[in-house]
Design an enzyme around this catalytic site. Sequence first.
Site, PDB file in Angstrom:
ATOM      1  N   LEU A  12     -23.742  52.666 -40.215  1.00  0.00           N
ATOM      2  CA  LEU A  12     -23.721  51.636 -39.173  1.00  0.00           C
ATOM      3  C   LEU A  12     -23.719  52.190 -37.746  1.00  0.00           C
ATOM      4  CD1 LEU A  12     -21.278  49.154 -40.923  1.00  0.00           C
ATOM      5  CD2 LEU A  12     -23.781  49.144 -40.921  1.00  0.00           C
ATOM      6  N   CYS A  13     -23.954  53.498 -37.606  1.00  0.00           N
ATOM      7  CA  CYS A  13     -24.020  54.097 -36.274  1.00  0.00           C
ATOM      8  C   CYS A  13     -25.364  53.804 -35.621  1.00  0.00           C
ATOM      9  CB  CYS A  13     -23.843  55.611 -36.361  1.00  0.00           C
ATOM     10  SG  CYS A  13     -22.155  56.121 -36.623  1.00  0.00           S
ATOM     11  N   HIS A  14     -25.329  53.618 -34.317  1.00  0.00           N
ATOM     12  CA  HIS A  14     -26.551  53.415 -33.540  1.00  0.00           C
ATOM     13  C   HIS A  14     -27.210  54.767 -33.260  1.00  0.00           C
ATOM     14  CE1 HIS A  14     -24.291  49.738 -32.679  1.00  0.00           C
ATOM     15  NE2 HIS A  14     -25.469  49.183 -32.433  1.00  0.00           N
ATOM     16  N   MET A  41     -18.408  59.334 -33.068  1.00  0.00           N
ATOM     17  CA  MET A  41     -18.929  59.741 -34.372  1.00  0.00           C
ATOM     18  C   MET A  41     -19.827  60.962 -34.264  1.00  0.00           C
ATOM     19  SD  MET A  41     -17.288  57.845 -36.339  1.00  0.00           S
ATOM     20  CE  MET A  41     -18.014  58.519 -37.816  1.00  0.00           C
ATOM     21  N   GLU A  42     -20.543  61.096 -33.164  1.00  0.00           N
ATOM     22  CA  GLU A  42     -21.392  62.266 -32.964  1.00  0.00           C
ATOM     23  C   GLU A  42     -20.549  63.529 -32.804  1.00  0.00           C
ATOM     24  OE1 GLU A  42     -23.866  58.802 -32.586  1.00  0.00           O
ATOM     25  OE2 GLU A  42     -21.881  59.241 -31.789  1.00  0.00           O
ATOM     26  N   ASP A  58     -19.932  77.534 -45.860  1.00  0.00           N
ATOM     27  CA  ASP A  58     -21.100  77.951 -46.625  1.00  0.00           C
ATOM     28  C   ASP A  58     -21.463  79.408 -46.371  1.00  0.00           C
ATOM     29  OD1 ASP A  58     -23.527  77.527 -48.273  1.00  0.00           O
ATOM     30  OD2 ASP A  58     -24.550  77.811 -46.355  1.00  0.00           O
TER      31      ASP A  58
END
Length: 167
Positions: free
Chosen positions: A81-83, A119-120, A134
């Site tokens: 739901l992120c733009h 969120m970014e 990793d």
Amino acid sequence: MSRQNTNPGLTHLDASGEANMVDVSQKAVTSRTAVAEGRVVMQRETLDLVLSGDAKKGDVRATARIAGIMAAKKTHELIPLCHPLLLSKVAVEIEPDTALPGLTVRATAKVAGQTGVEMEALTAVSVACLTIYDMVKAADRGMRIEAIRLVEKSGGKSGDWHAEENP
């Protein structure tokens, strides 16, 4: 079956409780910044390996920094739901912390837009930490990725916010 939205403060739920993308079309364009952090805890020998530059897969910190920046730019593809945002800056800093021992990752994301960049910044930190894991997992499978959190945000209708010092 209709669900009632029991928490009107959750912006990604509509009146019936269904998930939706928030309509930001009427929001003002403002300068917005978010800073997130996290850490990768590892054995002292693993940290020494990272810092020496002798990891088999190459420069761990440089690779993780680029991975974090790339991830921030793709956040809208990863979080449903992120733009999509036209980011003006993403910076990822990865510093050794001998007290952990391990690496502390900090990401800053900036945009002039109608929605925030929390969120970014969080995605940048998460993917940078995963990349560190990793790249040196062959030396230390017991590493822990932890304490990923938003540290601060500025801009937008809700204004500035700062987290408490240590989690």
